[in-house]
Design a protein around this motif. Structure first.
Motif, PDB file in Angstrom:
ATOM      1  N   VAL A   1      11.488   3.167   4.825  1.00 50.14           N
ATOM      2  CA  VAL A   1      11.135   3.411   3.002  1.00 50.14           C
ATOM      3  C   VAL A   1      10.102   1.206   3.304  1.00 50.14           C
ATOM      4  O   VAL A   1       9.371   1.407   2.219  1.00 50.14           O
ATOM      5  CB  VAL A   1      12.418   2.389   3.228  1.00 50.14           C
ATOM      6  CG1 VAL A   1      12.480   1.263   1.823  1.00 50.14           C
ATOM      7  CG2 VAL A   1      13.639   4.063   2.421  1.00 50.14           C
TER       8      VAL A   1
ATOM      9  N   TRP B   1       9.405   7.115  -7.740  1.00 47.53           N
ATOM     10  CA  TRP B   1      10.492   7.948  -8.577  1.00 47.53           C
ATOM     11  C   TRP B   1      10.052   9.227  -9.480  1.00 47.53           C
ATOM     12  O   TRP B   1      10.435  10.588  -8.758  1.00 47.53           O
ATOM     13  CB  TRP B   1      11.901   7.635  -8.979  1.00 47.53           C
ATOM     14  CG  TRP B   1      13.083   7.087  -8.282  1.00 47.53           C
ATOM     15  CD1 TRP B   1      12.882   5.875  -7.688  1.00 47.53           C
ATOM     16  CD2 TRP B   1      13.543   7.959  -8.155  1.00 47.53           C
ATOM     17  NE1 TRP B   1      14.057   6.038  -7.104  1.00 47.53           N
ATOM     18  CE2 TRP B   1      14.978   7.695  -7.058  1.00 47.53           C
ATOM     19  CE3 TRP B   1      13.424   9.267  -7.620  1.00 47.53           C
ATOM     20  CZ2 TRP B   1      15.575   8.135  -5.703  1.00 47.53           C
ATOM     21  CZ3 TRP B   1      14.890  10.645  -7.013  1.00 47.53           C
ATOM     22  CH2 TRP B   1      15.957   9.186  -6.185  1.00 47.53           C
TER      23      TRP B   1
ATOM     24  N   VAL C   1      16.052   1.930   7.263  1.00 46.14           N
ATOM     25  CA  VAL C   1      16.493   3.992   6.543  1.00 46.14           C
ATOM     26  C   VAL C   1      14.909   4.572   6.488  1.00 46.14           C
ATOM     27  O   VAL C   1      13.766   4.608   5.672  1.00 46.14           O
ATOM     28  CB  VAL C   1      16.675   3.331   4.884  1.00 46.14           C
ATOM     29  CG1 VAL C   1      16.760   4.411   4.291  1.00 46.14           C
ATOM     30  CG2 VAL C   1      17.801   2.633   4.849  1.00 46.14           C
TER      31      VAL C   1
ATOM     32  N   VAL D   1      10.720   7.204  -1.207  1.00 48.49           N
ATOM     33  CA  VAL D   1      10.782   6.704  -2.164  1.00 48.49           C
ATOM     34  C   VAL D   1       9.636   5.145  -2.292  1.00 48.49           C
ATOM     35  O   VAL D   1       9.188   5.969  -3.849  1.00 48.49           O
ATOM     36  CB  VAL D   1      12.176   6.696  -2.720  1.00 48.49           C
ATOM     37  CG1 VAL D   1      12.158   5.959  -3.560  1.00 48.49           C
ATOM     38  CG2 VAL D   1      12.818   8.094  -2.997  1.00 48.49           C
ATOM     39  N   PRO D   2       9.397   4.883  -2.023  1.00 52.79           N
ATOM     40  CA  PRO D   2       8.474   3.489  -2.551  1.00 52.79           C
ATOM     41  C   PRO D   2       7.006   4.033  -2.270  1.00 52.79           C
ATOM     42  O   PRO D   2       6.450   3.415  -3.006  1.00 52.79           O
ATOM     43  CB  PRO D   2       9.156   2.644  -1.133  1.00 52.79           C
ATOM     44  CG  PRO D   2       9.742   3.123  -0.770  1.00 52.79           C
ATOM     45  CD  PRO D   2      10.524   4.073  -0.801  1.00 52.79           C
TER      46      PRO D   2
ATOM     47  N   CYS E   1      12.970   7.519   4.244  1.00 53.57           N
ATOM     48  CA  CYS E   1      12.391   7.462   3.031  1.00 53.57           C
ATOM     49  C   CYS E   1      11.856   7.154   2.384  1.00 53.57           C
ATOM     50  O   CYS E   1      10.905   6.343   2.973  1.00 53.57           O
ATOM     51  CB  CYS E   1      14.151   7.324   1.909  1.00 53.57           C
ATOM     52  SG  CYS E   1      14.201   7.212   0.164  1.00 53.57           S
TER      53      CYS E   1
ATOM     54  N   ILE F   1      17.199  -3.021  -4.095  1.00 52.13           N
ATOM     55  CA  ILE F   1      17.619  -3.216  -2.751  1.00 52.13           C
ATOM     56  C   ILE F   1      18.231  -1.722  -1.928  1.00 52.13           C
ATOM     57  O   ILE F   1      18.824  -0.003  -3.548  1.00 52.13           O
ATOM     58  CB  ILE F   1      18.562  -3.812  -2.104  1.00 52.13           C
ATOM     59  CG1 ILE F   1      20.431  -3.258  -3.060  1.00 52.13           C
ATOM     60  CG2 ILE F   1      18.290  -4.689  -2.433  1.00 52.13           C
ATOM     61  CD1 ILE F   1      21.101  -3.915  -1.830  1.00 52.13           C
ATOM     62  N   CYS F   2      17.050  -1.463  -0.667  1.00 51.71           N
ATOM     63  CA  CYS F   2      17.806   0.485  -0.641  1.00 51.71           C
ATOM     64  C   CYS F   2      18.758   0.275  -0.025  1.00 51.71           C
ATOM     65  O   CYS F   2      18.980  -0.988   0.793  1.00 51.71           O
ATOM     66  CB  CYS F   2      16.693   0.821   0.592  1.00 51.71           C
ATOM     67  SG  CYS F   2      17.363   2.173   1.259  1.00 51.71           S
ATOM     68  N   ILE F   3      19.777   1.078  -0.014  1.00 48.19           N
ATOM     69  CA  ILE F   3      21.377   1.074  -0.118  1.00 48.19           C
ATOM     70  C   ILE F   3      20.909   2.294   1.022  1.00 48.19           C
ATOM     71  O   ILE F   3      22.517   2.801   1.608  1.00 48.19           O
ATOM     72  CB  ILE F   3      22.067   0.814  -0.653  1.00 48.19           C
ATOM     73  CG1 ILE F   3      22.241   2.017  -1.601  1.00 48.19           C
ATOM     74  CG2 ILE F   3      22.241   0.227  -1.916  1.00 48.19           C
ATOM     75  CD1 ILE F   3      22.898   2.264  -2.286  1.00 48.19           C
ATOM     76  N   GLY F   4      20.603   2.868   1.187  1.00 47.19           N
ATOM     77  CA  GLY F   4      20.383   3.979   2.397  1.00 47.19           C
ATOM     78  C   GLY F   4      20.715   4.823   2.525  1.00 47.19           C
ATOM     79  O   GLY F   4      21.603   6.487   3.184  1.00 47.19           O
ATOM     80  N   CYS F   5      20.010   5.452   0.895  1.00 50.87           N
ATOM     81  CA  CYS F   5      21.207   6.713   0.598  1.00 50.87           C
ATOM     82  C   CYS F   5      20.595   8.294   0.899  1.00 50.87           C
ATOM     83  O   CYS F   5      21.325   9.098   1.031  1.00 50.87           O
ATOM     84  CB  CYS F   5      21.714   6.839  -0.691  1.00 50.87           C
ATOM     85  SG  CYS F   5      19.803   7.355  -1.730  1.00 50.87           S
ATOM     86  N   THR F   6      19.565   8.163   1.447  1.00 50.82           N
ATOM     87  CA  THR F   6      19.605   9.383   2.964  1.00 50.82           C
ATOM     88  C   THR F   6      20.041   9.587   3.823  1.00 50.82           C
ATOM     89  O   THR F   6      19.397  10.361   4.381  1.00 50.82           O
ATOM     90  CB  THR F   6      18.028   9.452   2.343  1.00 50.82           C
ATOM     91  OG1 THR F   6      17.241   8.242   3.292  1.00 50.82           O
ATOM     92  CG2 THR F   6      17.205  10.087   0.653  1.00 50.82           C
TER      93      THR F   6
ATOM     94  N   CYS G   1      12.676   2.245  -5.269  1.00 48.22           N
ATOM     95  CA  CYS G   1      13.783   1.408  -5.130  1.00 48.22           C
ATOM     96  C   CYS G   1      13.377  -0.095  -5.332  1.00 48.22           C
ATOM     97  O   CYS G   1      13.166  -0.628  -6.276  1.00 48.22           O
ATOM     98  CB  CYS G   1      15.103   1.991  -4.583  1.00 48.22           C
ATOM     99  SG  CYS G   1      15.186   3.159  -4.805  1.00 48.22           S
ATOM    100  N   PRO G   2      12.566  -0.422  -3.816  1.00 46.87           N
ATOM    101  CA  PRO G   2      12.188  -2.000  -3.530  1.00 46.87           C
ATOM    102  C   PRO G   2      11.323  -1.743  -4.680  1.00 46.87           C
ATOM    103  O   PRO G   2      11.042  -3.404  -4.689  1.00 46.87           O
ATOM    104  CB  PRO G   2      12.279  -1.951  -2.302  1.00 46.87           C
ATOM    105  CG  PRO G   2      11.968  -0.364  -1.587  1.00 46.87           C
ATOM    106  CD  PRO G   2      12.812   0.889  -2.376  1.00 46.87           C
TER     107      PRO G   2
HETATM  108 FE1  SF4 Z   1      15.325   5.611  -0.512  1.00 47.87          FE
HETATM  109 FE2  SF4 Z   1      17.754   5.885  -1.278  1.00 47.87          FE
HETATM  110 FE3  SF4 Z   1      16.573   3.147  -0.091  1.00 47.87          FE
HETATM  111 FE4  SF4 Z   1      16.103   4.125  -2.988  1.00 47.87          FE
HETATM  112  S1  SF4 Z   1      18.297   3.430  -2.034  1.00 47.87           S
HETATM  113  S2  SF4 Z   1      14.915   3.584  -1.207  1.00 47.87           S
HETATM  114  S3  SF4 Z   1      16.184   6.397  -2.637  1.00 47.87           S
HETATM  115  S4  SF4 Z   1      16.694   5.835   0.870  1.00 47.87           S
END
Ligand code: SF4
Ligand code: SF4
Ligand code: SF4
Length: 347
Positions: free
Chosen positions: A223, A267, A258, A262-263, A260, A280-285, A274-275
């Motif tokens: 990220v 989306w 993390v 996405v940034p 990912c 904040i990135c919470i590591g959902c992947t 997210c950031p």
């Molecule tokens: Fe990716 Fe999930 Fe982090 Fe958002 S919260 S940047 S989707 S890993």
């Protein structure tokens, strides 16, 4: 739902099993995909794409009882009998452990016509996985267990690789393909489905996966590496409350570790991430989500050393850069009126 040109060519079926422990968020996310859209896939609107027939509870209009003309489950039973070939099995939601209790069931998908009893999700996996050309786990629940598999849960929930085995391969020799995220990124999912359809049609090589069975080209960078706040991190400028433009690491962002995209990808249709937009990135992947990233909104323990180092180094860099910036922010001195040419031009 099948492509309109139903002719002689047998379609690749997509059987979508969304009855794991799930909120259907990944199905909903897929409806917003833009590159490609789910309509482009379902309608065969992309060059070389095989015909597809999608059996997806979210949008399918077949909802009749077992044995009726519009029996939704019929294709699942056909697949089990080996009469639906080839098919991609998509699993959404985590797999509860049905073996840890004496009665009842955690999660089912339709009833067994022979017994009238619910068919559990794990039973569907036992029935369909050996027949599937590809098994695709979507969302962090289906890939690694996710929220339902947190410490202290009563269901013993797990991801598809935990259930089938991490080294499991389909009859076509393809490992389980995981597209995590809570929910999964719409285009990451539609792009992976597209790739797998091309692979099923013999038009693409084996999908490259990382050690957590994620497509490498989608999950190869962190990220942090794609975050548009990265410059603030490098200069040691950190937000102390939400709404500020600086790096969010001290508010609990795990982006530096993390995987990912996405940034970078945004989306929906390139917007968000997210950031980039203040979250904040919470590591959902990640397979360790959510337990290893909790408590959310606390600065990650490992970030203290690196952010303090970047604060010191960044402070010096900012001073030096501000000198250079002032210099570059002014025009060269030879751009002036008058009778004298001071550009250095030599006749
Ligand atoms: Fe990716 Fe999930 Fe982090 Fe958002 S919260 S940047 S989707 S890993
Ligand atoms: Fe819902 Fe997240 Fe689980 Fe997907 S991964 S089913 S979005 S809780
Ligand atoms: Fe890295 Fe997160 Fe800061 Fe972005 S907000 S630069 S991902 S720590």
């Amino acid at each position: 739902m099948s492509s309109p040109d139903d002719g002689a060519e047998a379609p690749v079926h997509i059987l979508w099993l969304n009855a794991g422990l799930s909120c259907d968020g990944d199905s909903v996310a897929l409806t917003t995909a833009t590159q490609p859209t789910i309509e482009e896939i379902a309608l065969g609107a992309l060059p070389g794409l095989p015909k597809v027939a999608v059996h997806w509870p979210l949008i399918d209009f077949d909802n009749g009882p077992i044995g009726s003309r519009n029996d939704f489950l019929e294709n699942f039973f056909k697949a089990e009998r080996g009469e639906l070939e080839p098919f991609v099995l998509v699993v959404e939601g985590s797999i509860p452990n049905e073996a840890i209790k004496a009665e009842g069931y955690w999660s089912g998908f339709g009833n067994d016509p022979k017994t009238g009893q619910p068919i559990t999700v794990s039973e569907w996996l036992d029935r369909l996985a050996p027949r599937a050309t590809i098994v695709l786990a979507v969302g962090t629940c289906a890939t690694y267990g996710g929220i339902h598999a947190m410490a202290g849960n009563p269901t013993g929930a797990m991801g598809v690789p935990d259930y089938l085995g991490w080294s499991w391969k389909s009859k076509a020799g393809i490992p389980i393909v995981c597209v995590p995220g809570c929910p999964t990124h719409p285009d990451n999912l539609s792009e992976t489905i597209l790739y797998l359809l091309y692979q099923a049609a013999g038009l693409a090589p084996m999908i490259p996966l990382d050690e957590a069975l994620r497509p490498q080209w989608l999950f190869g960078a962190t990220v942090h590496e794609g975050c548009d706040r990265g410059g603030y991190y490098e200069q040691g400028q950190f937000a102390t409350e939400y709404g500020q433009p600086e790096c969010l690491v001290k508010l609990g962002c795990w982006g530096p570790v993390v995987k990912c995209n996405v940034p970078k990808r945004g989306w929906v249709n390139g917007v968000g991430g997210c950031p980039n937009v203040g979250g904040i990135c919470i590591g959902c992947t990640m397979p360790g989500f959510p337990d290893k990233f909790m408590p959310f909104m606390d600065a990650p323990p490992g970030s203290l050393v690196s952010s303090n180092a970047s604060k010191t180094y960044g402070g010096v860099m900012r001073k030096l850069r501000s000198i250079t910036e002032k210099k570059l922010d002014a025009e060269p001195k030879w751009r002036h009126k008058g009778r004298e040419l001071t550009t250095g031009y030599a006749k």
